[in-house]
Design an enzyme around this catalytic site. Structure first.
Site, mmCIF file in Angstrom:
data_model
loop_
_atom_site.group_PDB
_atom_site.id
_atom_site.type_symbol
_atom_site.label_atom_id
_atom_site.label_comp_id
_atom_site.label_asym_id
_atom_site.label_seq_id
_atom_site.Cartn_x
_atom_site.Cartn_y
_atom_site.Cartn_z
ATOM 1 N N ILE A 12 41.970 60.433 22.806
ATOM 2 C CA ILE A 12 41.584 60.267 24.217
ATOM 3 C C ILE A 12 40.772 58.987 24.406
ATOM 4 C CG2 ILE A 12 40.574 61.389 26.243
ATOM 5 C CD1 ILE A 12 40.828 64.068 24.777
ATOM 6 N N LYS A 34 33.894 55.555 13.612
ATOM 7 C CA LYS A 34 33.711 55.656 12.148
ATOM 8 C C LYS A 34 35.031 55.514 11.407
ATOM 9 C CE LYS A 34 31.805 59.038 8.842
ATOM 10 N NZ LYS A 34 31.313 60.425 8.736
ATOM 11 N N THR A 36 37.399 57.924 10.932
ATOM 12 C CA THR A 36 37.653 59.080 10.072
ATOM 13 C C THR A 36 39.175 59.220 9.952
ATOM 14 O OG1 THR A 36 37.873 60.652 11.888
ATOM 15 C CG2 THR A 36 35.629 60.248 11.060
ATOM 16 N N ASP A 59 29.088 54.969 12.291
ATOM 17 C CA ASP A 59 28.975 56.421 12.408
ATOM 18 C C ASP A 59 27.927 56.719 13.486
ATOM 19 O OD1 ASP A 59 28.323 59.098 12.051
ATOM 20 O OD2 ASP A 59 28.282 58.986 9.857
ATOM 21 N N GLU A 127 36.496 74.548 25.755
ATOM 22 C CA GLU A 127 36.319 75.564 24.702
ATOM 23 C C GLU A 127 34.882 76.069 24.633
ATOM 24 O OE1 GLU A 127 38.376 75.066 21.026
ATOM 25 O OE2 GLU A 127 39.819 73.677 21.900
ATOM 26 N N TYR A 153 33.762 74.528 15.890
ATOM 27 C CA TYR A 153 33.989 73.345 16.750
ATOM 28 C C TYR A 153 33.367 73.539 18.127
ATOM 29 C CZ TYR A 153 36.469 70.443 20.174
ATOM 30 O OH TYR A 153 36.761 69.597 21.222
ATOM 31 N N SER A 156 29.627 73.569 18.165
ATOM 32 C CA SER A 156 29.010 72.242 18.024
ATOM 33 C C SER A 156 29.101 71.463 19.337
ATOM 34 C CB SER A 156 29.654 71.458 16.871
ATOM 35 O OG SER A 156 30.991 71.088 17.195
ATOM 36 N N LYS A 157 30.202 71.606 20.066
ATOM 37 C CA LYS A 157 30.341 70.902 21.347
ATOM 38 C C LYS A 157 29.365 71.484 22.380
ATOM 39 C CE LYS A 157 32.927 68.072 22.334
ATOM 40 N NZ LYS A 157 32.809 66.593 22.211
ATOM 41 N N LYS A 192 47.668 68.223 15.862
ATOM 42 C CA LYS A 192 47.518 69.013 17.078
ATOM 43 C C LYS A 192 48.880 69.514 17.541
ATOM 44 C CE LYS A 192 43.073 68.159 17.242
ATOM 45 N NZ LYS A 192 42.388 67.049 17.858
ATOM 46 N N ASP A 275 47.860 84.230 12.277
ATOM 47 C CA ASP A 275 47.078 83.647 13.365
ATOM 48 C C ASP A 275 45.811 82.968 12.854
ATOM 49 O OD1 ASP A 275 46.590 83.000 15.948
ATOM 50 O OD2 ASP A 275 46.423 85.057 16.697
ATOM 51 N N ARG A 276 45.317 82.004 13.646
ATOM 52 C CA ARG A 276 44.034 81.347 13.371
ATOM 53 C C ARG A 276 42.919 82.393 13.504
ATOM 54 N NH1 ARG A 276 42.865 76.860 17.731
ATOM 55 N NH2 ARG A 276 43.723 75.388 16.244
HETATM 56 N N1 LIG Z 1 42.106 66.642 22.531
HETATM 57 C C1 LIG Z 1 41.807 67.479 23.495
HETATM 58 O O1 LIG Z 1 42.673 68.215 23.978
HETATM 59 C C2 LIG Z 1 40.404 67.546 24.050
HETATM 60 C C3 LIG Z 1 40.170 68.331 25.187
HETATM 61 C C4 LIG Z 1 38.888 68.358 25.735
HETATM 62 C C5 LIG Z 1 37.867 67.598 25.161
HETATM 63 N N2 LIG Z 1 38.117 66.867 24.046
HETATM 64 C C6 LIG Z 1 37.006 66.060 23.489
HETATM 65 O O2 LIG Z 1 37.374 64.709 23.668
HETATM 66 C C7 LIG Z 1 36.841 63.906 22.615
HETATM 67 C C8 LIG Z 1 37.950 63.113 21.957
HETATM 68 O O3 LIG Z 1 38.929 64.030 21.458
HETATM 69 P P1 LIG Z 1 40.239 63.492 20.730
HETATM 70 O O4 LIG Z 1 41.249 64.542 20.868
HETATM 71 O O5 LIG Z 1 40.513 62.103 21.169
HETATM 72 O O6 LIG Z 1 39.719 63.463 19.220
HETATM 73 P P2 LIG Z 1 40.298 62.654 17.967
HETATM 74 O O7 LIG Z 1 40.000 63.541 16.800
HETATM 75 O O8 LIG Z 1 41.674 62.180 18.202
HETATM 76 O O9 LIG Z 1 39.378 61.356 17.889
HETATM 77 C C9 LIG Z 1 38.028 61.392 17.514
HETATM 78 C C10 LIG Z 1 37.592 59.965 17.179
HETATM 79 O O10 LIG Z 1 36.186 60.015 16.864
HETATM 80 C C11 LIG Z 1 35.971 59.253 15.681
HETATM 81 N N3 LIG Z 1 34.793 59.817 14.983
HETATM 82 C C12 LIG Z 1 34.707 61.013 14.361
HETATM 83 N N4 LIG Z 1 33.477 61.155 13.823
HETATM 84 C C13 LIG Z 1 32.779 60.030 14.137
HETATM 85 C C14 LIG Z 1 31.458 59.599 13.884
HETATM 86 N N5 LIG Z 1 30.588 60.341 13.176
HETATM 87 N N6 LIG Z 1 31.068 58.387 14.360
HETATM 88 C C15 LIG Z 1 31.929 57.607 15.060
HETATM 89 N N7 LIG Z 1 33.204 57.975 15.319
HETATM 90 C C16 LIG Z 1 33.620 59.176 14.868
HETATM 91 C C17 LIG Z 1 37.259 59.397 14.868
HETATM 92 O O11 LIG Z 1 37.397 58.346 13.923
HETATM 93 C C18 LIG Z 1 38.312 59.361 15.967
HETATM 94 O O12 LIG Z 1 38.686 58.030 16.249
HETATM 95 C C19 LIG Z 1 36.145 64.893 21.658
HETATM 96 O O13 LIG Z 1 34.765 64.847 21.931
HETATM 97 C C20 LIG Z 1 36.742 66.242 22.014
HETATM 98 O O14 LIG Z 1 35.809 67.263 21.777
HETATM 99 C C21 LIG Z 1 39.357 66.818 23.478
#
Ligand SMILES: NC(=O)c1ccc[n+]([C@@H]2O[C@H](COP(=O)([O-])OP(=O)(O)OC[C@H]3O[C@@H](n4cnc5c(N)ncnc54)[C@H](O)[C@@H]3O)[C@@H](O)[C@H]2O)c1
Length: 339
Positions: A12, A34, A36, A59, A127, A153, A156-157, A192, A275-276
């Site tokens: 995102i 970071k 990851t 980070d 969530e 997860y 933590s959020k 995902k 199931d999860r």
């Molecule tokens: N994907 C979804 O459907 C969804 C829905 C609602 C909210 N969100 C939220 O949106 C945000 C982005 O989600 P996403 O799906 O793009 O996740 P993603 O896992 O695709 O991307 C996460 C990014 O954060 C970086 N990252 C992880 N740990 C880090 C750290 N300690 N320091 C710096 N960078 C770090 C990773 O390298 C990665 O680029 C998250 O906060 C998630 O909770 C996601």
């Protein structure tokens, strides 16, 4: 205006960078990530040489590193996407979720407090509200729904959201929070649901569906989420939570069948797996508030968004092929073998 975007090499966050590049070409964008397993610098190839874009590998939980970035760049706005984001991985190993999602958020908030900021925006998730029963389609999450988390997860959020509320109230910081439903679209990591099913279907591999596949999620095209965050930054009220959702609830199994239909593949590829643990049954956002306050509405219908997404994965095979051939292979084996 300088906007610091954390987690911008992920799904995102990268789409948000592309959106901001289009909608605010005069802004300086700084991406902190970071890198990851979920972050991929290749995703940012189209902006990496842009003079108004800076990438910094760091980070968010590293206080010294983050303070140095604030000292050097003095961002006006921070949007925090950086997170460990996959529920299954949080069940395997919760610790890194607390380090990044909670402690990392605290470091960013402290840096904003120390150096001054016009706005800090926390990207959260639906969530945090827990789940809704399948037999009560009349129930939806509003901004007033109590937090009631199920997985490490989501816990933590939710913790990060509570910290944001506390910093806003205690220190008067200009903080907003958004809680969005499930996103789909280009550049989503293939662990995902939607990209996983596309990748497996293309390889004629079994499509692992949890339980009976009847869990319901509310799906939103990623560009609609990015537009909502942009609107919140421009016109949102400090201290406010905004729910973002598409009123597009679908069962996992129906999503999987839709993908198979688009790709012209047989439903016999579907394989039901155990199931999860603690699997949430239904998420459903009531987006009335953001519609009334900011005029936001989703623009991409699911039928169009899913076609675009499947075609993106078909046309960008190179992007995800490298990922599924690397470390991810070990994770996939651990997750789905013997299930
Ligand atoms: N994907 C979804 O459907 C969804 C829905 C609602 C909210 N969100 C939220 O949106 C945000 C982005 O989600 P996403 O799906 O793009 O996740 P993603 O896992 O695709 O991307 C996460 C990014 O954060 C970086 N990252 C992880 N740990 C880090 C750290 N300690 N320091 C710096 N960078 C770090 C990773 O390298 C990665 O680029 C998250 O906060 C998630 O909770 C996601």
């Amino acid at each position: 205006m300088k906007v610091l975007i954390t987690g911008g090499a992920g799904f995102i966050g990268s789409n948000f960078i592309f959106h901001m590049r289009e909608s605010h070409p005069d802004y300086d964008l700084i991406c902190v990530d970071k890198l990851t397993y979920a972050g991929n610098l290749e995703t940012l190839a189209s902006v990496i040489n842009d003079p108004k874009f800076t990438f910094i590998k760091a980070d968010i939980a590293d206080r010294k590193g983050i303070y140095e970035i604030f000292e050097a760049h003095h961002p006006d706005v921070v949007v925090n996407f950086a997170a460990e984001s996959h529920v299954d991985r949080s069940i395997e190993n919760p610790s890194v979720f607390l380090e990044t999602n909670v402690m990392g958020t605290q470091v960013l908030l402290d840096a904003c407090r120390t150096y001054g900021i016009q706005r800090y925006h926390q990207v959260s998730t639906d969530e945090v509200y827990g789940d809704l029963p399948l037999d009560r389609p009349d129930l939806f999450f509003t901004e007033q729904t109590p937090l009631h988390t199920s997985s490490p997860y989501s816990a933590s959020k939710a913790s990060a959201d509570l910290l944001c509320n506390a910093y806003q109230r205690t220190y008067g910081m200009p903080i907003t929070i958004s809680r969005c439903s499930n996103n789909y679209g280009p550049y989503q990591f293939p662990e995902k649901l939607i990209p996983l099913m596309i990748a497996n279907a293309l390889a004629d591999k079994p499509l692992p569906v949890y339980g009976e596949g009847i869990n319901v999620r509310d799906w939103l095209y990623v560009e609609d989420h990015c537009r909502a965050i942009d609107l919140i930054l421009e016109h949102g009220k400090v201290g406010q939570v905004y729910n973002i959702g598409g009123h597009n609830e679908m069962r996992n199994i129906d999503i999987v069948k839709k993908i198979l239909a688009i790709l012209g593949k047989t439903e016999s590829l579907i394989t039901y797996v155990t199931d999860r643990k603690g699997h949430d049954m239904r998420y459903a956002i009531d987006p009335t508030f953001i519609h009334q306050e900011l005029g936001w509405l989703p623009e991409t219908k699911f039928a169009d968004g899913i076609e675009k997404t499947v075609h993106w994965y078909l046309e960008n095979h190179g992007w995800w092929k490298n990922i599924i051939n690397g470390e991810y292979q070990n994770y996939y084996e651990r997750m789905y073998r013997n299930r």
